[in-house]
Each structure stands twice: as C-alpha cells, then as structure tokens.
Scaffold this motif. Structure first.
Motif, PDB file in Angstrom:
ATOM      1  N   GLY A  55       0.846  -1.170   0.000  1.00 35.01           N
ATOM      2  CA  GLY A  55       0.000   0.000   0.000  1.00 35.01           C
ATOM      3  C   GLY A  55       0.891   1.233   0.000  1.00 35.01           C
ATOM      4  O   GLY A  55       1.895   1.294  -0.711  1.00 35.01           O
ATOM      5  N   ARG A  56       0.535   2.213   0.821  1.00 36.26           N
ATOM      6  CA  ARG A  56       1.409   3.376   0.983  1.00 36.26           C
ATOM      7  C   ARG A  56       2.587   2.953   1.857  1.00 36.26           C
ATOM      8  O   ARG A  56       2.413   2.576   3.013  1.00 36.26           O
ATOM      9  N   ILE A  57       3.787   2.987   1.290  1.00 36.63           N
ATOM     10  CA  ILE A  57       4.965   2.483   2.000  1.00 36.63           C
ATOM     11  C   ILE A  57       5.351   3.459   3.107  1.00 36.63           C
ATOM     12  O   ILE A  57       5.625   4.632   2.856  1.00 36.63           O
ATOM     13  N   THR A  58       5.363   2.954   4.349  1.00 33.06           N
ATOM     14  CA  THR A  58       5.645   3.799   5.508  1.00 33.06           C
ATOM     15  C   THR A  58       6.942   3.431   6.211  1.00 33.06           C
ATOM     16  O   THR A  58       7.371   4.151   7.118  1.00 33.06           O
ATOM     17  N   GLY A  59       7.561   2.319   5.832  1.00 34.11           N
ATOM     18  CA  GLY A  59       8.800   1.920   6.489  1.00 34.11           C
ATOM     19  C   GLY A  59       9.566   0.916   5.660  1.00 34.11           C
ATOM     20  O   GLY A  59       8.988   0.145   4.885  1.00 34.11           O
ATOM     21  N   ASP A 119       8.145  -0.145  14.005  1.00 29.73           N
ATOM     22  CA  ASP A 119       9.523  -0.629  13.985  1.00 29.73           C
ATOM     23  C   ASP A 119       9.544  -2.131  13.757  1.00 29.73           C
ATOM     24  O   ASP A 119       8.572  -2.844  14.056  1.00 29.73           O
ATOM     25  N   VAL A 120      10.670  -2.597  13.221  1.00 28.80           N
ATOM     26  CA  VAL A 120      10.882  -4.012  12.916  1.00 28.80           C
ATOM     27  C   VAL A 120      12.306  -4.365  13.316  1.00 28.80           C
ATOM     28  O   VAL A 120      13.239  -3.601  13.046  1.00 28.80           O
ATOM     29  N   GLY A 121      12.474  -5.522  13.967  1.00 32.53           N
ATOM     30  CA  GLY A 121      13.807  -5.986  14.329  1.00 32.53           C
ATOM     31  C   GLY A 121      14.018  -7.424  13.897  1.00 32.53           C
ATOM     32  O   GLY A 121      13.174  -8.287  14.160  1.00 32.53           O
ATOM     33  N   PHE A 122      15.143  -7.701  13.223  1.00 32.40           N
ATOM     34  CA  PHE A 122      15.466  -9.054  12.769  1.00 32.40           C
ATOM     35  C   PHE A 122      16.202  -9.819  13.868  1.00 32.40           C
ATOM     36  O   PHE A 122      17.065  -9.267  14.556  1.00 32.40           O
ATOM     37  N   HIS A 123      15.859 -11.097  14.005  1.00 33.58           N
ATOM     38  CA  HIS A 123      16.615 -11.997  14.880  1.00 33.58           C
ATOM     39  C   HIS A 123      18.017 -12.171  14.289  1.00 33.58           C
ATOM     40  O   HIS A 123      18.174 -12.232  13.064  1.00 33.58           O
ATOM     41  N   PRO A 124      19.049 -12.246  15.129  1.00 38.06           N
ATOM     42  CA  PRO A 124      20.416 -12.320  14.580  1.00 38.06           C
ATOM     43  C   PRO A 124      20.712 -13.588  13.790  1.00 38.06           C
ATOM     44  O   PRO A 124      21.580 -13.570  12.902  1.00 38.06           O
ATOM     45  N   THR A 125      20.007 -14.695  14.064  1.00 35.00           N
ATOM     46  CA  THR A 125      20.336 -15.941  13.361  1.00 35.00           C
ATOM     47  C   THR A 125      19.125 -16.688  12.815  1.00 35.00           C
ATOM     48  O   THR A 125      19.261 -17.449  11.860  1.00 35.00           O
ATOM     49  N   PRO A 127      14.981 -17.168  11.319  1.00 32.77           N
ATOM     50  CA  PRO A 127      14.029 -16.475  10.439  1.00 32.77           C
ATOM     51  C   PRO A 127      12.869 -15.903  11.255  1.00 32.77           C
ATOM     52  O   PRO A 127      11.715 -16.315  11.119  1.00 32.77           O
ATOM     53  N   ARG A 128      13.198 -14.954  12.097  1.00 34.36           N
ATOM     54  CA  ARG A 128      12.232 -14.446  13.067  1.00 34.36           C
ATOM     55  C   ARG A 128      12.331 -12.922  13.114  1.00 34.36           C
ATOM     56  O   ARG A 128      13.425 -12.360  13.021  1.00 34.36           O
ATOM     57  N   ILE A 129      11.184 -12.276  13.277  1.00 35.86           N
ATOM     58  CA  ILE A 129      11.118 -10.811  13.290  1.00 35.86           C
ATOM     59  C   ILE A 129      10.235 -10.371  14.447  1.00 35.86           C
ATOM     60  O   ILE A 129       9.185 -10.972  14.707  1.00 35.86           O
ATOM     61  N   VAL A 130      10.651  -9.314  15.141  1.00 31.17           N
ATOM     62  CA  VAL A 130       9.789  -8.672  16.125  1.00 31.17           C
ATOM     63  C   VAL A 130       9.225  -7.408  15.483  1.00 31.17           C
ATOM     64  O   VAL A 130       9.935  -6.661  14.806  1.00 31.17           O
ATOM     65  N   ILE A 131       7.921  -7.195  15.680  1.00 34.73           N
ATOM     66  CA  ILE A 131       7.212  -6.089  15.028  1.00 34.73           C
ATOM     67  C   ILE A 131       6.530  -5.260  16.109  1.00 34.73           C
ATOM     68  O   ILE A 131       5.738  -5.783  16.903  1.00 34.73           O
ATOM     69  N   GLY A 132       6.835  -3.967  16.136  1.00 37.86           N
ATOM     70  CA  GLY A 132       6.219  -3.057  17.090  1.00 37.86           C
ATOM     71  C   GLY A 132       5.281  -2.094  16.390  1.00 37.86           C
ATOM     72  O   GLY A 132       5.608  -1.543  15.338  1.00 37.86           O
ATOM     73  N   ALA A 133       4.105  -1.893  16.973  1.00 35.63           N
ATOM     74  CA  ALA A 133       3.088  -1.059  16.334  1.00 35.63           C
ATOM     75  C   ALA A 133       2.374  -0.225  17.377  1.00 35.63           C
ATOM     76  O   ALA A 133       2.452  -0.488  18.580  1.00 35.63           O
ATOM     77  N   GLY A 134       1.641   0.769  16.907  1.00 34.07           N
ATOM     78  CA  GLY A 134       0.819   1.547  17.822  1.00 34.07           C
ATOM     79  C   GLY A 134       0.653   2.984  17.385  1.00 34.07           C
ATOM     80  O   GLY A 134       1.244   3.445  16.407  1.00 34.07           O
ATOM     81  N   ARG A 135      -0.179   3.703  18.160  1.00 33.90           N
ATOM     82  CA  ARG A 135      -0.450   5.114  17.882  1.00 33.90           C
ATOM     83  C   ARG A 135      -1.206   5.708  19.067  1.00 33.90           C
ATOM     84  O   ARG A 135      -1.731   4.984  19.922  1.00 33.90           O
ATOM     85  N   ARG A 168      10.022   1.416  19.502  1.00 33.99           N
ATOM     86  CA  ARG A 168      11.237   0.770  19.009  1.00 33.99           C
ATOM     87  C   ARG A 168      11.302  -0.645  19.567  1.00 33.99           C
ATOM     88  O   ARG A 168      10.894  -0.880  20.713  1.00 33.99           O
ATOM     89  N   CYS A 169      11.816  -1.592  18.792  1.00 34.48           N
ATOM     90  CA  CYS A 169      11.993  -2.960  19.281  1.00 34.48           C
ATOM     91  C   CYS A 169      13.205  -3.575  18.592  1.00 34.48           C
ATOM     92  O   CYS A 169      13.393  -3.411  17.384  1.00 34.48           O
ATOM     93  N   ARG A 170      14.022  -4.279  19.380  1.00 34.74           N
ATOM     94  CA  ARG A 170      15.253  -4.870  18.871  1.00 34.74           C
ATOM     95  C   ARG A 170      15.567  -6.167  19.614  1.00 34.74           C
ATOM     96  O   ARG A 170      15.248  -6.309  20.798  1.00 34.74           O
ATOM     97  N   TYR A 171      16.214  -7.104  18.924  1.00 35.58           N
ATOM     98  CA  TYR A 171      16.779  -8.281  19.578  1.00 35.58           C
ATOM     99  C   TYR A 171      18.131  -7.928  20.182  1.00 35.58           C
ATOM    100  O   TYR A 171      18.871  -7.081  19.636  1.00 35.58           O
ATOM    101  N   ASP A 172      18.458  -8.586  21.293  1.00 32.26           N
ATOM    102  CA  ASP A 172      19.832  -8.469  21.781  1.00 32.26           C
ATOM    103  C   ASP A 172      20.713  -9.419  20.965  1.00 32.26           C
ATOM    104  O   ASP A 172      20.232 -10.161  20.102  1.00 32.26           O
ATOM    105  N   THR A 173      22.000  -9.390  21.206  1.00 33.35           N
ATOM    106  CA  THR A 173      22.928 -10.161  20.375  1.00 33.35           C
ATOM    107  C   THR A 173      22.732 -11.667  20.505  1.00 33.35           C
ATOM    108  O   THR A 173      23.048 -12.420  19.586  1.00 33.35           O
ATOM    109  N   SER A 174      22.181 -12.120  21.639  1.00 32.76           N
ATOM    110  CA  SER A 174      21.967 -13.559  21.824  1.00 32.76           C
ATOM    111  C   SER A 174      20.743 -14.061  21.062  1.00 32.76           C
ATOM    112  O   SER A 174      20.629 -15.254  20.790  1.00 32.76           O
TER     113      SER A 174
END
Length: 592
Positions: A55-59, A119-125, A127-135, A168-174
């Motif tokens: 759709g309308r690209i926001t990120g 926001d979107v954060g990739f797992h370091p190893t 095939p997993r993603i954390v997705i943060g949303a809201g308003r 914001r959401c992120r994986y740690d290095t582990s």
C-alpha cells in the motif's frame, strides 16, 4: 483453475529476472504491461508497481546480511468519494512484506496487526522478526501491539495481552531477548504532566521480553506492568534513518525510483478495449486492455468517480494544504475528444451518480459542513440545466448507495427525510420529485433493521427491473462479529428474490447481464458471484493477486469481462468465466 501461491511467485520471479537487466539499463523497473494467455482467455494486469502487494509504504528495514528488505505499508480505508465511508469487516490494513532483491512479489507477508507498524527488528540468526506497532488514539490512550513472527513457518506469538504503543523494538545479540521501548499507557500515566505534550512524547519505558524457545513453547500472553524506574528519553535513542523509505528501497534495488500507485478509486469501461481509472495521481487515466496507457489527465486533486450516462463525467476532488487540508471540495469534469473539461466547482463534499439518459444527481455530505446552505443537485447536461433539490439529510455512513448507469437516479432517504434512520430506496424524478419505493430493511424495531455502509447495482432481466443492495446491519458493540446482507429486490412492490448474509461491507457491485450474474466485492476480500435470478452462489472466495490477499475497491463489467481495481493499486482485467472455472475449495481465488 488451481494455482498454488508458490507457483505464482515462481512464475513472476522468472518474469522479473528476465526484465531486470533491461529495466536497469533503461533506468526504471517499470513494467508497462503484463499480458498472459490462459486457456485461450486473456488476462491483463496493467501498470504493475515495482513491489507487489504494497500500500502506501511507511517503512523499510533491511536484514543485516543485506539480502532481505522488510517493507511496511498501510492500506487505505474505503472513503471514496469523500461523501462515502465504509469500514465494516476490513480485512487488510497494515502489512509487513519480505522481499529479496530482484523479486517483485514478497516471499512472506504478515497482515495480522490492527495498528500502524512503527519498527521491525530481525533476529540475529533465526528467520524471526519482532514487530512493534501503535499510535495515540486521539483522546487519551497510547494503543499498541507487539508480535513476533517466524516467516518460514508462519507462526507468530504475542508476548503480552495488551501493550502501549511500541516505538522501538530490537533483539539483543543472543537472540534470546527482545528490548522494546513503549510509551506510557495514557497521557496521565505515573504522574506525567498532561499539559506538557513534549514531555509525554519523550517518555518511554523499556520492556524486556523473553524470546527463547521455552517462551515459544509456552505461548502465554503475560500481563504487562510498566516499571517506573525503567524510563528512558525518546530523544536519547539512536536515531533511525529518517529519509523516505521508498528512496531507501530504490537504492537497495538499484533503481532511480519505485513505481508506486495508490488504491484504485474507480474503474470503468469506456469502450470494448478501453478502461478509465482514477487514483491519487490523476483525475483520469485511460488504458487499452493490452496495458498501454492512452491518456493521463491531471489537475488540482484526484479523480474519485467515473460517471457514465449519455457521456462520461469525472468527479474530481480538490486537495488543499494548510488549515483547509481536511476539505475535499468537489469538481465535475466532462470527458471530450480534447480531454477533461471543467463543468463546475463545488465548495462542499458530494457524491454523484448518473442515469443512462445523462442526468446527474449530486448528494452533499451534510455531516462535513452542517452549516452550509448548499443542498443536493440535479443536473441535466443535455439542457445545460442545474436544479437544486433537497432529498434530505445525507451522511457518509448512512446514505451512499452508488447506483449509476441505470434508467433512474436512485437515492437513500431516512424517515423523516431529516433522519438517518428507517431508510427508504428512492427514485429522483427529472423534475426533482422524490418517489419513495420501499424500506431497505424490515422495520422490526431492532438495531439490525438499521442499514449502514450500503452499495447497490441496477439489475434488469427476464424477472423484471430491480436492484441488488448490500450493507451492514448496525451494531454498536465493537467486539461483536460483523453482520451484513446482500439481496435482490424488484423495484415494483419491493419483492425480494434472494438474500445472503455477508462478512463485511461492500466495496463494489456490478451486474453482468450476458452472464446472468451479479458480482460483489467485500472489504474482507470476499468476492461473490451470484446467479442474478436464483441467487445461487457460483463463487464465494477471498480475492488474491499474485497469490497475495487483496481488497477490491472498484469494479466494472462489459461483455463478460471484469475490470478490477484493488486497494494495493493493481488494475486487472479478468473474464468472468475464468472465475467461474476457479476451484474455490481452498477459500481463495486469483484475480490477477
């Protein structure tokens, strides 16, 4: 015809890779046309965007390895024309799609969120993603969602039953823990001074989330308690790339710019091999059915409705800046051999419909400008005559009907005319008189007898002249399941020939007299093909294009061919017999 999503993706992948060197050499990834022949029947997809299913690209977020782009987009609600609003049962609103460089179709999508993705954060190893949303809800609360998604298995989980807006959401290095920074639950949380908005926006809470294999096995949703000692300043977080996401994606793809298009607002056959289309970047585009763009008409605003009567008119909408940004004043144009000619400007929101003899009815949205002295309009272009009429109260949720191209001009009118309740289908006569036909729903005193978010189509065959109308049974309880209807009634006496329940509000309805079918598209993606006489359901499946779920916002029919316009900016021409031959046992049907 049975098509697997993997097969569709593979076919388009190969097409794309064949075109990619030439597109790069030409400085553009635009594919002017995609034309395939299946079982002797032509299917055309016109002016496809660079990245399908957006759709309308926001990120835009990129895997650390650089080989995957996570593209966040938002799909428009159906508020077209501006004097219409239909939201009930909307199936796709926010999407995260994963793309590989050189492939136009995402290899995985996530459509499960109801709030804007921040926001979107990739797992370091993995095939997993954390997705943060809201308003911010506009009044008091910061609403949020946080989901963790495995794009290979399709599994997802929500660590918390409820969470404030996730910034914001992120994986740690582990990869075992997720750090999420969230806003307070509301404006006054933990003693915040609600008179200082900048302080509220700069206050975030750190939430640490277990994402170990044990957490995935347990699959529990915890109750979140914000720790007042774990506050951080939003201004202190490392800054993300604030450049436009479409530009970053273009650089990643190695092209000058992305070809994007908004939701298709309206679509109409202008001849046996010409299609008119409206969207945010034009008043009217005209295409040949082989995909060639024949004309591109622009002006101050965008085209909302294509009106076919004795001729062709386009309802344009003026978009303004500054304090007038929320105004959507109407403009009426006539299509001539020399282009679009302005007929009249209106300082209000309207929706227009056309009768087959060329008369036009303009209904003004009283909800937007209740103090305005403007009323409804009856236009006769053949006589250059404009007559003010007052059909009664009109608001965007209750009075839109969208029946055009019929021998009569139709309208919905409440009882009394100043009301939005107890609505009747009416015919507006050439002299402006209103003929009330029959109530839309049986007036039994229940809330279900109140119809909203309607759409109709004129149907005339051996059984007589009538209409098909779909809409929503009003229900004030947000958590209850949607309840809708679609029926056919004869104009005279209102005899009902058939009826079906529906899962969402209607987007578009058309009649194919040569096939004896009514085709209806709904906002959860459902596409229904109904026998116009018996009411037998010939198809009842979710629409997909390139194997991806989509919503059809605009539709027209001619000589057994459907022209379809989708929420993700796609334009497709599909023979209706092709859809009838589709195997809908899997619950979806390919329209592209």
């Amino acid at each position: 015809m049975s098509i697997k999503k993997a097969d569709i993706a593979k076919t388009n992948h190969q097409d794309w890779r064949d075109d990619f060197p030439r597109a790069r050499a030409a400085g553009s990834m635009r594919r002017q046309r995609q034309h395939t022949i299946t079982q002797g029947i032509a299917m055309t997809s016109i002016m496809d965007p660079t990245l399908r299913g957006t759709g309308r690209i926001t990120g835009a977020f990129f895997h650390p390895a650089g080989d995957i782009a996570a593209v966040v987009s938002e799909f428009a609600l159906l508020v077209n024309p501006p004097a219409r609003a239909a939201y009930g049962g909307t199936g796709v609103r926010y999407r995260l799609g994963l793309y590989r460089r050189g492939e136009p179709v995402p290899f995985a999508i996530f459509d499960e969120l109801c709030l804007p993705i921040n926001d979107v954060g990739f797992h370091p190893t993995l095939p997993r993603i954390v997705i943060g949303a809201g308003r911010y809800d506009g009044g008091y609360l910061f609403e949020g969602e946080l989901a963790v998604w495995n794009w290979q298995t399709g599994e997802s989980r929500r660590p918390y039953a409820d969470i404030p807006e996730v910034v914001r959401c992120r994986y740690d290095t582990s990869g075992e823990r997720i750090d999420a920074w969230v806003r307070p639950w509301n404006e006054e949380w933990d003693g915040l001074d609600d008179s200082d908005w900048s302080v509220i926006l700069d206050t975030l809470f750190l939430v640490q989330i277990d994402d170990s294999e044990a957490a995935w096995t347990a699959r529990t949703s915890e109750v979140l308690e914000l720790d007042p000692a774990a506050t951080v300043a939003a201004s202190g977080l490392p800054a993300d790339d604030q450049s436009p996401p479409a530009g970053r994606l273009a650089r990643w793809l190695g092209v000058p710019e992305l070809e994007c298009r908004s939701a298709i607002r309206d679509i109409a056959w202008l001849g046996p091999d010409r299609i008119g289309v409206t969207h945010d970047d034009c008043l009217l585009d005209i295409y040949s059915t082989d995909g060639t763009r024949l004309a591109h008409h622009t002006g101050t605003g965008y085209g909302a409705e294509i009106l076919r009567g004795a001729g062709v008119h386009v309802h344009g909408v003026l978009v303004q800046d500054g304090p007038e940004a929320y105004r959507r004043d109407s403009r009426l144009y006539r299509l001539t051999d020399n282009g679009l000619v302005l007929v009249q400007e209106y300082d209000d929101e309207y929706t227009f419909s056309a009768a087959s003899d060329g008369r036009l009815l303009g209904r003004r949205n009283r909800l937007r400008s209740p103090g305005s002295k403007a009323v409804d309009l009856l236009l006769d272009p053949a006589r250059d005559n404009v007559q003010p009429v007052d059909i009664g109260h009109y608001d965007c949720f209750n009075h839109y009907i969208g029946i055009s191209g019929a021998p009569h001009l139709f309208a919905l009118q409440g009882t009394p005319a100043s009301s939005h309740e107890h609505k009747y289908l009416c015919i507006v006569r050439p002299d402006g008189a209103v003929q009330r036909l029959w109530p839309l729903l049986k007036q039994d005193g229940t809330r279900a007898s109140h119809a909203m978010e309607c759409r109709g189509a004129y149907v005339a065959d051996a059984l007589g002249a009538g209409v098909v109308i779909a809409g929503q049974h009003y229900n004030p309880s947000v958590g209850d399941a949607y309840q809708g209807f679609i029926y056919r009634r004869l104009l005279e006496r209102g005899q009902e020939l058939w009826r079906h329940p529906t899962p969402a509000s209607p987007g578009a309805i058309v009649h194919l007299p040569e096939a004896g079918l009514v085709v209806a598209a709904f906002l959860d993606g459902t596409l229904m093909l109904v026998d116009a006489r018996s009411g037998q359901l010939r198809l009842n499946a979710k629409a997909r294009i390139d194997g991806l779920p989509t919503l059809i916002h605009a539709m027209d029919a001619r000589d057994g061919q459907l022209a379809l316009g989708t929420v993700d900016g796609r334009i497709a021409v599909r023979p209706v017999v092709d859809l009838l031959d589709a195997n809908d046992a899997r619950g979806w049907v390919e329209i592209g």
